[in-house]
Design a protein around this motif. Structure first.
Motif, short mmCIF file in Angstrom:
data_model
loop_
_atom_site.label_atom_id
_atom_site.label_comp_id
_atom_site.label_asym_id
_atom_site.label_seq_id
_atom_site.Cartn_x
_atom_site.Cartn_y
_atom_site.Cartn_z
N PRO A 43 0.82 -1.20 0.00
CA PRO A 43 0.00 0.00 0.00
C PRO A 43 0.86 1.26 0.00
O PRO A 43 1.91 1.30 0.64
N SER A 44 0.41 2.27 -0.72
CA SER A 44 1.11 3.56 -0.72
C SER A 44 0.89 4.28 0.61
O SER A 44 -0.02 3.91 1.37
N ILE A 45 1.68 5.28 0.84
CA ILE A 45 1.50 6.09 2.05
C ILE A 45 0.11 6.72 2.05
O ILE A 45 -0.56 6.75 3.08
N GLU A 46 -0.34 7.19 0.90
CA GLU A 46 -1.67 7.80 0.80
C GLU A 46 -2.76 6.77 1.10
O GLU A 46 -3.73 7.06 1.80
N PHE A 47 -2.60 5.55 0.60
CA PHE A 47 -3.55 4.47 0.84
C PHE A 47 -3.66 4.21 2.34
O PHE A 47 -4.75 4.15 2.90
N VAL A 48 -2.51 4.07 3.00
CA VAL A 48 -2.49 3.79 4.44
C VAL A 48 -3.08 4.95 5.22
O VAL A 48 -3.88 4.76 6.14
N SER A 49 -2.71 6.17 4.84
CA SER A 49 -3.21 7.36 5.52
C SER A 49 -4.73 7.44 5.45
O SER A 49 -5.41 7.69 6.46
N LYS A 50 -5.29 7.22 4.27
CA LYS A 50 -6.75 7.27 4.11
C LYS A 50 -7.43 6.13 4.86
O LYS A 50 -8.49 6.32 5.44
N LEU A 51 -6.82 4.96 4.85
CA LEU A 51 -7.37 3.82 5.57
C LEU A 51 -7.47 4.12 7.06
O LEU A 51 -8.51 3.94 7.69
N ILE A 52 -6.38 4.63 7.61
CA ILE A 52 -6.32 4.93 9.04
C ILE A 52 -7.30 6.04 9.41
O ILE A 52 -8.03 5.93 10.39
N GLU A 53 -7.33 7.07 8.59
CA GLU A 53 -8.19 8.22 8.88
C GLU A 53 -9.67 7.91 8.68
O GLU A 53 -10.50 8.19 9.54
N ASN A 54 -10.01 7.33 7.55
CA ASN A 54 -11.43 7.12 7.21
C ASN A 54 -12.10 6.00 7.99
O ASN A 54 -13.31 6.03 8.18
N LEU A 55 -11.33 5.00 8.41
CA LEU A 55 -11.92 3.88 9.13
C LEU A 55 -11.50 3.84 10.60
O LEU A 55 -11.81 2.89 11.31
N ASN A 56 -10.77 4.87 11.04
CA ASN A 56 -10.33 5.01 12.44
C ASN A 56 -9.50 3.80 12.88
O ASN A 56 -9.70 3.25 13.96
N ILE A 57 -8.58 3.39 12.02
CA ILE A 57 -7.73 2.23 12.29
C ILE A 57 -6.51 2.67 13.10
O ILE A 57 -5.92 3.72 12.86
N ASN A 58 -6.13 1.86 14.05
CA ASN A 58 -4.92 2.08 14.85
C ASN A 58 -3.71 1.83 13.94
O ASN A 58 -3.53 0.71 13.45
N SER A 59 -2.92 2.85 13.71
CA SER A 59 -1.78 2.71 12.78
C SER A 59 -0.78 1.67 13.26
O SER A 59 -0.22 0.95 12.44
N ASN A 60 -0.55 1.57 14.56
CA ASN A 60 0.37 0.55 15.07
C ASN A 60 -0.14 -0.85 14.75
O ASN A 60 0.63 -1.73 14.38
N TRP A 61 -1.44 -1.04 14.90
CA TRP A 61 -1.99 -2.36 14.59
C TRP A 61 -1.83 -2.66 13.11
O TRP A 61 -1.39 -3.75 12.73
N PHE A 62 -2.18 -1.70 12.26
CA PHE A 62 -2.11 -1.98 10.82
C PHE A 62 -0.67 -2.19 10.36
O PHE A 62 -0.38 -3.12 9.62
N LEU A 63 0.24 -1.35 10.80
CA LEU A 63 1.61 -1.40 10.28
C LEU A 63 2.47 -2.49 10.92
O LEU A 63 3.27 -3.12 10.23
N ILE A 64 2.31 -2.71 12.22
CA ILE A 64 3.20 -3.69 12.89
C ILE A 64 2.47 -4.75 13.70
O ILE A 64 3.09 -5.59 14.34
N GLY A 65 1.14 -4.68 13.71
CA GLY A 65 0.36 -5.73 14.38
C GLY A 65 0.27 -5.59 15.89
O GLY A 65 -0.08 -6.56 16.55
N GLN A 66 0.53 -4.41 16.42
CA GLN A 66 0.45 -4.21 17.87
C GLN A 66 -0.74 -3.36 18.24
O GLN A 66 -1.07 -2.39 17.55
N GLY A 67 -1.39 -3.72 19.35
CA GLY A 67 -2.54 -2.97 19.82
C GLY A 67 -3.83 -3.49 19.24
O GLY A 67 -3.90 -4.58 18.67
N GLU A 68 -4.86 -2.69 19.39
CA GLU A 68 -6.19 -3.02 18.90
C GLU A 68 -6.37 -2.54 17.46
O GLU A 68 -5.70 -1.60 17.04
N MET A 69 -7.30 -3.15 16.74
CA MET A 69 -7.53 -2.77 15.35
C MET A 69 -7.99 -1.32 15.24
O MET A 69 -7.52 -0.58 14.38
N PHE A 70 -8.90 -0.92 16.11
CA PHE A 70 -9.47 0.42 16.02
C PHE A 70 -8.93 1.31 17.13
O PHE A 70 -8.60 0.83 18.21
#
Length: 86
Positions: A43-70
């Motif tokens: 995923p591009s940086i823009e893709f990840v940024s929009k995913l995190i922002e629009n769906l309220n995703i925890n960036s640590n969870w998405f990028l490295i698998g730590q913490g909660e999904m949201f």
């Protein structure tokens, strides 16, 4: 399949979205979502940024698998405490 690909698919399924619907939210095509989910593209940086922002995703969870999904702010409630109403 990469960890990012697996986590993206998990997000989409948790939100009950099709690849087309997620693509519309992120401003990308269904094929772009499918390519990330299959591990063919990263995923591009823009893709990840929009995913995190629009769906309220925890960036640590998405990028490295730590913490909660949201992010904690995603857990909300429509009921205000009585003190807030008065």
């Amino acid at each position: 399949m990469s960890d990012l690909a697996e986590r993206l698919k998990e997000i989409r399924r948790t939100k009950n979205l099709t690849q087309q619907e997620l693509g519309q939210i992120l401003g990308v095509t269904k094929q772009a979502v499918a390519n990330v989910e299959s591990g063919h593209n990263k995923p591009s940086i823009e893709f990840v940024s929009k995913l995190i922002e629009n769906l309220n995703i925890n960036s640590n969870w998405f990028l490295i698998g730590q913490g909660e999904m949201f992010n904690a702010s995603a857990i909300c409630c429509n009921v205000l405490p009585e003190a807030a109403i008065a």
